[in-house]
Design an enzyme around this catalytic site. Structure first.
Site, short mmCIF file in Angstrom:
data_model
loop_
_atom_site.label_atom_id
_atom_site.label_comp_id
_atom_site.label_asym_id
_atom_site.label_seq_id
_atom_site.Cartn_x
_atom_site.Cartn_y
_atom_site.Cartn_z
N ASP A 1 36.81 34.93 -3.32
CA ASP A 1 37.03 33.67 -2.81
C ASP A 1 36.70 32.36 -3.74
O ASP A 1 35.57 32.68 -4.27
CB ASP A 1 36.48 33.34 -1.49
N HIS B 1 37.48 30.79 -9.36
CA HIS B 1 37.59 30.04 -10.59
C HIS B 1 36.32 29.09 -10.67
O HIS B 1 35.92 28.70 -11.61
CB HIS B 1 38.96 29.15 -10.80
N ASP C 1 46.28 29.78 2.62
CA ASP C 1 46.17 28.14 2.27
C ASP C 1 47.40 27.47 2.03
O ASP C 1 47.27 26.15 2.08
CB ASP C 1 45.40 28.18 0.95
#
Length: 1530
Positions: free
Chosen positions: A525, A528, A626
């Site tokens: 999760d 980045h 999302d």
């Protein structure tokens, strides 16, 4: 294309850092590291952290790989070190040169997933994943019923959001305790544990054939995590991150502002609790600028207390202290207070004292100095004020932007009035104490026991560098309010290593171990923003427990190179890609093409091939948890077609629970508290139940089944066709069986109820025979009560379902109106489909196979291709009625070919073919092939194949008709003999090739030719010397130059040999039907010197002969060439232009010496080579003035002809060329036709020539009237040319030895002196040359050397002259690459130390990338660019006058390198080792050129610095020959 393991080659390049390049490999592959051209010959060491067999992986432990050199020779251009890849994960390699690290990168090895009780493999491209929000699964004992929906819908992987205890916000990703199962899964009688969940995961794997993965969240933890209270050091708090104090002070002020606005206290200032317009926003800005910032004085955190600093400075001055600067460029700067106290910053007083110096010690001077110091501090403070103002301005802009999105924007959440629950902006920091005033709260930031609990929340920063941690010092993200903040989560502070925060690393390691123990994979999760070294460490931990861990991640970097850094370092298996990013159907189709598969009809790639950069494997999702709801964004009708389009991608695919049930809103990871529905088999559903009547579930099952079938059965070729703006057709094709599955999907990005969709749907043509409709489905509305959000269960739209039919015939389809069959070509079926009910939201999927005849032809072709590669076994069919020739293996047909016949089969350029009445194949809209033989085609296909460039004109031509196919076979059949047999075999194969669909022809044409070509090469090498057979790839490919340039044309090139000579090849002349000799001749170069009288040249032939024919083992053909040229000896010379002997020109002085050198080499290299001396030579010109005589009229043994050449030189040669004048040379001046040559009786040197002719290899004759250089040689090199003196010495010395052994019957040559004959023995002649050579050729380092006739002309010392006694004395002193030739053939002439120094000067001044500069670049007439077409008034360059005045010729480099090798041995072992490295490095550039050249050769010359010269021959005999010689010497 041999069978066996898949091997990939990675060529290492110096300083090549490939950490942003992704190399994906599979387990079972072999990876070979090889040296690229820049590293050849150098001492390179390769290191990797891929563990040795039996070892455990440790990221920081590198080992050295050992080199394997398959040939075992000094030429180790094929050496490699290898890894057998058996473990999945990410591995690093780097290599060093000596002790310097020079380059490196990563490799990622995919995991192998196993599923089912039998542990069968689940290929990555078969994955169909569904995401479940864990909290919506309800109590654990109800999970199976809810998960069963995924099983029934055909998914084979479940992704659970975290199953841990959640934080206060109830967000699925805000975890209160990473080690505890969410207590909501337990019920009053049974606590749910990790082992319960593990048992369920195992059951799903074994009984349901489903794998399970879950998230790992490393970046943050819930604000109410109990362990965080015990270990506040795990967050970014104001004790360990004091740089956040100013941001915290601002954050608290904004929280207090929230309270005031919420309580209506700002209405008077124009800001009510409900913010609705720009006026409210402007008033809000005003409050912050006028009321908040001036009170906070944030700039003070970055400023110096002026009075305090000045006082300290004054005290130091008064004490007489002096400052010193270590660096004069050091200026006074503010030093940030590490504790960030107001006005706590300082300056370096040492620099201050050195900068502000009083002119005396008096109080006035000190006071003046302090004032200057004060002024500078105030300036520095003002700069800090300006900087802080910029930050404050950005903070306001970000704050207002957030308010607009959250409260005013149409696409925002519209949170309503400001309240403490929905504050003005999310708080950036935790505050677990009682609220006080802003001023009172600020006192706590300097009390560690309180400040440690003020921790920074996590979030994300738009457009930020994902490799930078925005909470670390140096970042102002929190002060500038640029963070889009998650107020429920604290950002975790790991530091750089476990010792920096032991509790946090240990806690997260345990969390990772639990996850890896119970789940088959993880989703990283917030990947980045997770510190990459942390994720690396945790995944290493996970892989220790589960080697084949499936790792997926979503990266929002927007940059493929950045993505690759994460994929490489973490070993991410699949990157999540979102179909919801597509704004229309065209873009959705493009994504399918982008994320996997090869083009349909792709070439078969060899098992051993270069490792190509890849894009990350995709997990392509029609929706992620999302994403916003597609029903709101597109329409309910689009769910089915978009799911189908995504599922046709050749990669892993996925969806999120709720999409299939047509839930018409986003299922929020934060606020959704209802449970998912359960699976029910009952006919009537109650609330909270679903079955195949619900949403698109029935269609999803069919879609998932199909996706898994296509992945498992190797349908890895993809074609996407945008039929119209809404219809996308995706084809998946299996390259083994040539079955296709075509899905036609009509999307509904716009709602069909409110938007226009045409009733007219374009017809579609589907190539092949439609076997069945795999499935057809339409989204339809049904009568049902309207959608009402269920209070307890997540429910979808009840009034939509799908009408599905599977495995039906076309005639039974309800979507198709009719299907006609059209024949496109003789073997090509096309079915034309007319649709009648392909409404928006419909899909239809066809299974298509080839027409039965084409299918049979492919099967038979594959059967015949098995002899070349086992790859073709699948899909092959026995051939019962094949042509007899196909029953013989191709290798036995090919083995009958001689090397001369292989020249016909593989090569022959346009001019050679035209002589036979043919030509090279010309590809329309492109260019003719370089060769008529197979190499012409292979050169083009070698470029097309790795890139699968099926749009290339070459492939177009193959698809458009049989012209090229027929050309290849018919050209060979017309040649009779063994060539014709090869042609017949090809023709028999092409019978089947012509029966398959045109789009497959390039692929199979390539497969046939690759198989034939590789077999032919093996046949060629098998007939060559052991040096070639056991040599490196470089040697083998160079040796093909011997086949390329040595052939037999329609008309014999060489004069006939003596009829009494044994083993001379004969053939029947097609026209006269008479028997004629057909000896192989050697072309000087292609394409310019390949046919007619311009094919054979004495000088070129004998410079190239040792490398191309003796070293490669073509002894008989070499003998015939030597004897044929020997038969043309006239005036003691061998002709330059041979012209069949009858049109020979005797205008070169050096060819005879090269001929003699070749005879000497022949005697040394060939077994029983001395026998050639007694072979009969048929003299065409027994006397200088004889007319040409037929072969056999006058025969002499070769040794007599040799003696005649030596004798004639000693007597002196002086004649005028026959037919002198423009009829034989339009440019030559009259004096140029006078040929002289002889031996200087004092020095023994051979000499000759005059200033109007050019008798050595540097033979450019001026031809520009404009520049007035016509008839003037650019480089006459008259006198004694250095290489000719060397060649003469070599011949004399050799004959002296043979004479001493009584092998050569002559002791010397005779001269007339004072009327009587005297003998000069070879021994005497040899001593003369030896005694005079260095004296007269070496340019001494000593300016007063008495041997130097023209000291004024010397401009380089320590070199050897290019000639001695030239008519233009300055020419003697020019530095050119000719003296190394003498060094190779007569090394005894040179003192090793002097020779070495001269070679070093030549290397520095003349060595280019591929060749040697023909003239010293310091020379005034040097020009390195040869342009034969340029005609201007520049004497030195017009019409290519500078041919040998700078351009870099290749053949001299061979002699230069051989000379270096020879003399380095004499100098010492260290120099020798360095020289070998240098030679290998130089040769690597020739290797690269050879591999890349479509001519598969080395050029005659290049322009300066290795630039391409368009006037050069593309492949030149002597260029290839000399490189083979140096490799032979090595």
């Amino acid at each position: 294309m041999p069978g066996g393991k898949e091997t990939r080659l990675l060529h290492l390049g110096e300083m090549e850092k490939l950490d942003k390049t992704l190399f994906r490999l599979e387990q079972g592959f072999e990876l070979q590291f090889r040296l690229g051209p820049t590293l050849q010959g150098k001492a390179v060491t390769v290191y990797t952290n891929y563990p040795a067999s039996g070892e455990v992986f440790d990221r920081h432990k590198f080992r050295t790989l050992s080199w394997h050199n398959p040939t075992g020779k000094e030429d180790d251009s094929d050496k490699y070190c290898k890894l057998d890849l058996q473990i999945s994960g990410s591995y690093q390699y780097y290599f060093s040169l000596g002790n310097e690290k020079s380059g490196g990168g990563y490799i990622v090895v995919d995991p192998i997933l196993h599923v089912g009780a039998d542990n069968h493999v689940l290929p990555l491209d078969c994955v169909t994943l569904q995401t479940y929000l864990a909290k919506c699964l309800g109590p654990f004992h109800e999970w199976e019923d809810r998960l069963k929906v995924a099983k029934e819908a055909g998914y084979n992987m479940i992704h659970f959001t975290p199953l841990q205890m959640l934080g206060l916000s109830r967000s699925c990703y805000s975890l209160a305790d990473q080690l505890e199962v969410n207590p909501e899964f337990s019920n009053h009688n049974k606590k749910c544990t990790w082992s319960d969940i593990g048992a369920l995961v195992e059951k799903l794997k074994n009984e349901w054939n489903m794998l399970c993965i879950t998230d790992v969240v490393y970046n943050h933890t819930a604000t109410n995590s109990e362990w965080l209270r015990m270990h506040p050091e795990c967050g970014y708090n104001l004790v360990n991150s004091p740089h956040l104090k100013p941001a915290w002070v601002l954050d608290r002020a904004l929280w207090h502002l929230t309270g005031m606005v919420a309580d209506g206290k700002c209405i008077a200032k124009g800001v009510p609790p409900l913010i609705e317009n720009d006026q409210h926003l402007n008033c809000l800005r005003k409050i912050i600028y006028e009321d908040i910032y001036p009170k906070l004085k944030l700039w003070e955190f970055f400023q110096v207390d002026v009075n305090k600093a000045v006082q300290q400075f004054k005290t130091l001055l008064t004490q007489g202290k002096m400052g010193t600067k270590s660096d004069p460029n050091q200026h006074l700067q503010i030093l940030q207070d590490p504790d960030y106290r107001r006005l706590g910053c300082t300056v370096d007083m040492n620099i201050a004292l050195a900068t502000f110096v009083p002119h005396s010690n008096g109080p006035a001077a000190i006071e003046e100095c302090c004032n200057w110091f004060r002024k500078r501090i105030e300036e520095l403070n003002a700069e800090q004020y300006r900087q802080t103002s910029h930050h404050q301005e950005q903070a306001v802009n970000c704050l207002v932007g957030t308010v607009v999105y959250e409260r005013i924007a149409c696409n925002g959440p519209k949170l309503g009035p400001i309240s403490r629950k929905h504050p003005l902006v999310t708080r950036y920091f935790t505050y677990p104490f009682k609220e006080l005033t802003v001023e009172e709260e600020e006192t706590m930031i300097h009390q560690p026991d309180k400040a440690c609990y003020f921790m920074a929340h996590n979030g994300w920063v738009m457009g930020d560098d994902p490799l930078r941690n925005f909470a670390e010092p140096g970042s102002n993200v929190y002060l500038r309010r640029e963070l889009i903040c998650w107020g429920d989560s604290v950002k975790l502070r790991y530091g750089n290593k476990p010792e920096d925060c032991p509790y946090l690393w240990a806690h997260m390691k345990k969390y990772t171990e639990i996850t890896a123990k119970y789940f088959h994979g993880v989703r990283l999760d917030n990947c980045h923003s997770t510190p990459i070294h942390v994720a690396e460490y945790m995944l290493d931990t996970a892989r220790k427990l589960r080697a084949d861990l499936y790792v997926v991640a979503e990266l929002f970097t927007g940059n493929e190179e950045l993505d690759n850094i994460f994929v490489n370092r973490l070993g991410i298996t699949s990157l999540i890609r979102e179909a919801m990013t597509a704004y229309n159907s065209h873009e959705e189709g493009r994504l399918v093409y982008r994320f996997g598969g090869e083009p349909v009809g792709s070439f078969v790639q060899p098992r051993l091939r270069p490792l190509m950069p890849a894009i990350a494997h995709a997990l392509f999702m029609d929706i992620t948890h999302d994403n916003e709801c597609p029903i709101q964004h597109r329409s309910a009708y689009d769910a089915l077609p978009s799911a189908m389009i995504v599922s046709m991608a050749c990669c892993a695919t996925g969806s999120t629970k709720g999409y299939d049930e047509l839930v018409p809103h986003q299922i929020s990871v934060v606020s959704e508290e209802r449970f998912y529905s359960k699976w029910s088999s009952a006919a009537h559903l109650t609330s909270g139940e679903v079955n195949f009547q619900t949403g698109i579930l029935a269609g999803r099952l069919a879609i998932n089944r199909l996706h898994q079938e296509l992945g498992a059965k190797g349908f890895n070729q993809v074609y996407v066709d945008q039929v119209d703006e809404d219809i996308v057709a995706v084809t998946r094709h299996c390259p083994n069986t040539h079955q296709s599955v075509v899905a036609v999907c009509r999307t509904a990005f716009r709602d069909p109820k409110t938007c226009f969709y045409s009733k007219e749907v374009p017809e579609m043509c589907i190539p092949g025979k439609i076997d069945e409709v795999v499935l057809e489905a339409r989204t339809i509305e049904r009568s049902a009560s309207p959608y009402k959000k269920d209070l307890h269960f997540i429910n979808g739209l009840p009034n939509f379902t799908i009408e599905l039919r599977e495995h039906i015939q076309i005639k039974d389809s309800k979507i198709i109106k009719q299907a006609g069959t059209a024949i496109k070509g003789p073997n090509e079926f096309v079915q034309e489909i007319e649709f009648e009910r392909l409404t928006p939201g419909s899909i239809i999927v066809f299974r298509v196979s080839l027409d039965p005849k084409a299918q049979e032809a492919v099967g038979i072709l594959r059967n015949h291709l098995i002899q070349f590669s086992s790859h073709f076994r699948s899909g092959s069919l026995p051939d019962d009625h094949s042509a007899p020739i196909l029953k013989t293996p191709f290798s036995s047909i090919a083995s009958k070919l001689t090397l001369a016949e292989l020249n016909q089969v593989l090569y022959r350029c346009e001019a050679e073919e035209q002589e036979d009445g043919g030509g090279c194949y010309n590809i329309p809209n492109w260019s003719p092939l370089k060769y008529a033989g197979l190499q012409g085609l292979m050169s083009v296909m070698a470029d097309i194949r790795p890139k699968n460039d099926l749009g290339h004109p070459f492939c177009d031509n193959l698809r458009s008709g049989d012209w090229m196919i027929d050309y290849v076979s018919n050209r060979l059949i017309s040649r009779a003999g063994a060539c014709a047999e090869v042609g017949k075999w090809l023709k028999a194969m092409f019978v089947y090739l012509k029966r398959i669909p045109r789009y497959l022809i390039p692929c199979y044409f390539d497969a046939i030719l690759v198989g034939a070509y590789t077999t032919l090469l093996d046949v060629a090498w098998h007939q060559m010397s052991s040096f070639v057979q056991n040599g490196s790839t470089f040697v083998k490919h160079l040796s093909l130059g011997s086949i390329q340039l040595c052939g037999i044309g329609k008309y014999p090139c060489l004069p006939d040999l003596s009829p009494s000579l044994q083993d001379v090849p004969y053939r029947l002349n097609e026209i006269t039907n008479q028997k004629e000799q057909c000896c192989v001749s050697l072309a000087a170069g292609l394409p310019h010197f390949s046919s007619g009288i311009f094919r054979s040249w004495g000088r070129d032939t004998f410079i190239a002969l040792r490398g191309l024919m003796l070293v490669t083992g073509r002894y008989l053909e070499a003998r015939n060439i030597i004897l044929a040229f020997g038969g043309t000896l006239r005036h003691g010379l061998i002709p330059n232009l041979l012209g069949g002997g009858t049109h020979a020109r005797y205008n070169c002085r050096d060819a005879v010496w090269w001929w003699l050198q070749c005879i000497q080499e022949y005697c040394k290299i060939v077994p029983n080579g001395l026998d050639i001396l007694r072979c009969p030579v048929s003299r065409m010109y027994p006397r200088d003035d004889s007319p040409p005589q037929p072969a056999g009229t006058v025969d002499q043994p070769l040794y007599e002809v040799i003696q005649e050449a030596m004798q004639r030189h000693m007597e002196g040669i002086n004649f005028r060329e026959r037919n002198a004048g423009p009829q034989i040379d339009q440019k030559m001046r009259d004096e140029g036709f006078n040929v002289t040559a002889g031996i200087d009786h004092e020095t023994g040197f051979v000499f000759g020539g005059n200033r109007f002719n050019c008798g050595t290899w540097m033979d450019k004759m001026g031809e520009s009237d404009k520049a007035r250089n016509t008839g003037i040689p650019a480089t006459p090199r008259d006198g004694s040319a250095v290489e000719m003196v060397g060649l003469c010495k070599s011949a004399v010395h050799w004959l002296m030895d043979l004479s001493a052994k009584n092998i050569f019957p002559f002791r010397g040559v005779t001269v007339k002196r004072h009327g009587k004959e005297e003998i000069i023995t070879y021994d005497e002649w040899d001593r003369k040359i030896q005694g005079h050579f260095e004296k007269l050729f070496f340019v001494s380092e000593n300016p007063a050397d008495p041997n130097e006739k023209h000291p004024d002309l010397v401009h380089k010392r320590g070199i050897y002259k290019d000639s001695y006694g030239a008519s233009s004395p300055w020419c003697d002193y020019q530095l050119r690459p000719n003296f190394p030739i003498a060094m190779v053939v007569a090394p005894e002439l040179f003192t090793p130390e002097r020779a070495w120094k001269a070679l070093q000067i030549a290397e520095e001044k003349l060595l280019g990338p591929l060749g040697m500069k023909t003239l010293d670049p310091d020379d005034m007439v040097y020009c390195g660019v040869y342009d034969n077409a340029l005609d201007n008034d520049n004497y030195n360059v017009a019409r290519g006058f500078n041919y040998h005045q700078g351009p870099e010729w290749l053949w001299p480099i061979g002699y230069f390198l051989r000379a270096k090798l020879y003399f380095s041995r004499l100098i010492g072992p260290e120099i020798y080792a360095k020289t070998v490295v240098m030679i290998k490095n130089a040769l690597s550039r020739h290797y690269v050129h050879l591999e890349r050249s479509s001519w598969k050769g080395l050029p005659e010359l290049t322009n300066e610095n290795g630039q391409y010269c368009p006037f050069s021959c593309e492949t030149q005999a002597w260029s290839i020959g000399v490189i083979l010689e140096i490799l032979y010497d090595l």
